[in-house]
Design a protein around this motif. Structure first.
Motif, short mmCIF file in Angstrom:
data_model
loop_
_atom_site.label_atom_id
_atom_site.label_comp_id
_atom_site.label_asym_id
_atom_site.label_seq_id
_atom_site.Cartn_x
_atom_site.Cartn_y
_atom_site.Cartn_z
N THR A 137 34.10 17.59 -11.76
CA THR A 137 33.03 18.40 -12.33
C THR A 137 33.46 18.91 -13.70
OG1 THR A 137 33.91 20.39 -11.25
CG2 THR A 137 32.20 19.17 -10.06
N SER A 138 32.54 19.60 -14.39
CA SER A 138 32.85 20.09 -15.75
C SER A 138 33.82 21.26 -15.73
CB SER A 138 31.56 20.52 -16.45
OG SER A 138 31.06 21.73 -15.89
N CYS A 139 33.83 22.04 -14.64
CA CYS A 139 34.64 23.26 -14.51
C CYS A 139 34.28 24.32 -15.56
CB CYS A 139 36.14 22.94 -14.57
SG CYS A 139 36.68 21.81 -13.27
N ASP A 140 33.07 24.24 -16.10
CA ASP A 140 32.58 25.25 -17.05
C ASP A 140 32.32 26.56 -16.32
OD1 ASP A 140 32.68 23.43 -19.13
OD2 ASP A 140 30.54 22.92 -19.02
N LEU A 141 32.34 27.65 -17.11
CA LEU A 141 32.15 28.97 -16.52
C LEU A 141 31.66 29.94 -17.59
CD1 LEU A 141 34.88 30.30 -17.88
CD2 LEU A 141 35.99 29.41 -15.85
N LEU A 142 31.29 31.13 -17.16
CA LEU A 142 30.95 32.22 -18.06
C LEU A 142 32.24 32.93 -18.45
CD1 LEU A 142 28.62 34.05 -19.23
CD2 LEU A 142 28.89 35.43 -17.15
N TRP A 143 32.39 33.29 -19.74
CA TRP A 143 33.61 33.99 -20.13
C TRP A 143 33.34 34.97 -21.25
CZ3 TRP A 143 35.77 33.54 -25.06
CH2 TRP A 143 35.26 32.53 -25.86
N GLY B 270 33.45 34.47 -15.37
CA GLY B 270 32.39 34.81 -14.42
C GLY B 270 31.65 33.58 -13.93
N GLU B 271 30.86 33.79 -12.89
CA GLU B 271 30.05 32.73 -12.32
C GLU B 271 28.80 32.49 -13.17
OE1 GLU B 271 30.94 30.93 -9.78
OE2 GLU B 271 32.62 32.10 -9.04
N HIS B 272 28.31 31.26 -13.23
CA HIS B 272 28.63 30.20 -12.30
C HIS B 272 29.85 29.41 -12.78
CE1 HIS B 272 28.17 26.97 -9.43
NE2 HIS B 272 28.03 26.08 -10.40
N PHE B 273 30.77 29.10 -11.86
CA PHE B 273 31.95 28.30 -12.11
C PHE B 273 31.67 26.93 -11.53
CE2 PHE B 273 36.84 28.12 -11.16
CZ PHE B 273 37.02 27.26 -12.23
N ASP B 274 31.61 25.91 -12.40
CA ASP B 274 31.19 24.57 -11.97
C ASP B 274 32.37 23.81 -11.36
OD1 ASP B 274 29.71 22.28 -11.55
OD2 ASP B 274 29.99 21.53 -13.59
N ILE B 275 32.67 24.16 -10.12
CA ILE B 275 33.71 23.49 -9.35
C ILE B 275 33.13 23.08 -8.00
CG2 ILE B 275 35.73 24.60 -10.40
CD1 ILE B 275 35.62 26.66 -8.09
N GLY C 222 43.73 26.54 -17.47
CA GLY C 222 43.96 25.19 -16.98
C GLY C 222 42.75 24.60 -16.29
N HIS C 223 41.75 25.44 -16.01
CA HIS C 223 40.52 24.94 -15.38
C HIS C 223 39.81 23.93 -16.29
CE1 HIS C 223 37.46 27.03 -17.86
NE2 HIS C 223 38.45 27.89 -18.06
N HIS C 224 40.03 24.03 -17.60
CA HIS C 224 39.36 23.13 -18.54
C HIS C 224 40.23 21.96 -18.94
CE1 HIS C 224 35.53 25.04 -20.48
NE2 HIS C 224 35.25 24.21 -19.48
#
Length: 239
Positions: free
Chosen positions: A112-118, A153-158, A100-102
């Motif tokens: 923010t974009s709420c993008d992250l490493l996954w 994983g980080e970075h989490f753009d929040i 749901g973050h996206h």
């Protein structure tokens, strides 16, 4: 009684046999079974319903919305996104799970974009409790272990969270801010990371307890109205 609407995209269970085996009632059914003992009044909504099941009438009758989405964020109606955000600003609680973050809704509320490493792999996850005094972790020990999960994983753009509740460690070495709170207008938001559809995460008793606690914490606070008018005169002060 807190009125909870559990919104589940409910597409993965219909498209993937492995997901249907783990969640025969859908993920929304598993979440409901896990929090029902707390006495909430629970209803459901899913992607393929008209207005995604989140009509204005439905949202107006909702104290807390639990949201799980993944594969069809782009197809979510913009007017329903606006409707949800408006209700959050006016006091509706919001618990956002896993992907749901996206969602359009979460991105709009965060700005923010709420993008992250996954990485979608069977990895052990340990969710460390950062703030053991917070009501969301009542009844939880120092950490929650999940034998298999998808790695975020980080970075989490929040934005910087108002409160950081959990930090996750994965066996691949990554860490992630996996439990964060925010306030938007009069509404409280809790983002909680675990819950990839191919793992039985929502059957885990500790995960269920965190979600139930989060519902109670995000639920609207009853505020006493201020009344203006005539007041009785003060009694004469007697020495």
């Amino acid at each position: 009684m807190i009125k909870v609407t559990i919104w589940n995209e409910f597409l993965q269970e219909q498209r993937k046999e492995e997901v249907a085996r783990i969640y025969p009632k859908g993920m929304h059914g598993a979440i409901a079974d896990g929090i029902r003992q707390d006495g909430f009044e629970i209803s459901f909504a899913t992607f393929n319903e008209p207005e995604h099941g989140l009509t204005q009438e439905k949202l107006d009758a909702t104290d807390v919305l639990i949201y799980w989405g993944h594969v069809d964020h782009k197809g979510f109606q913009d007017d329903v996104v606006d409707r949800i955000c408006d209700r959050v600003h006016k006091g509706m609680g919001l618990v956002v799970l896993h992907s749901g973050h996206h969602s359009k809704m979460f991105r709009k509320l965060m700005g923010t974009s709420c993008d992250l490493l996954w990485r979608e792999a069977d990895e052990k996850e340990r969710l460390w409790v950062v703030d053991p005094s917070h009501p969301i972790v009542e009844g939880i020990g120092p950490f929650i272990d999940l034998a298999e999960e998808e790695m975020y994983g980080e970075h989490f753009d929040i934005p910087v969270p108002d409160e950081l509740i959990f930090v996750s460690w994965f066996e691949g070495g990554e860490v992630f801010r996996s439990g964060c709170t925010y306030r938007r207008g009069q509404g409280r938001i809790f983002y909680f990371r675990p819950g990839h559809e191919t793992y039985p995460t929502y059957h885990n008793k500790d995960v269920q307890r965190v979600i139930a606690n989060a519902v109670k914490w995000t639920a609207p606070v009853i505020r006493v109205k201020t009344f203006y008018g005539h007041h009785s005169p003060l009694e004469e002060i007697k020495k």
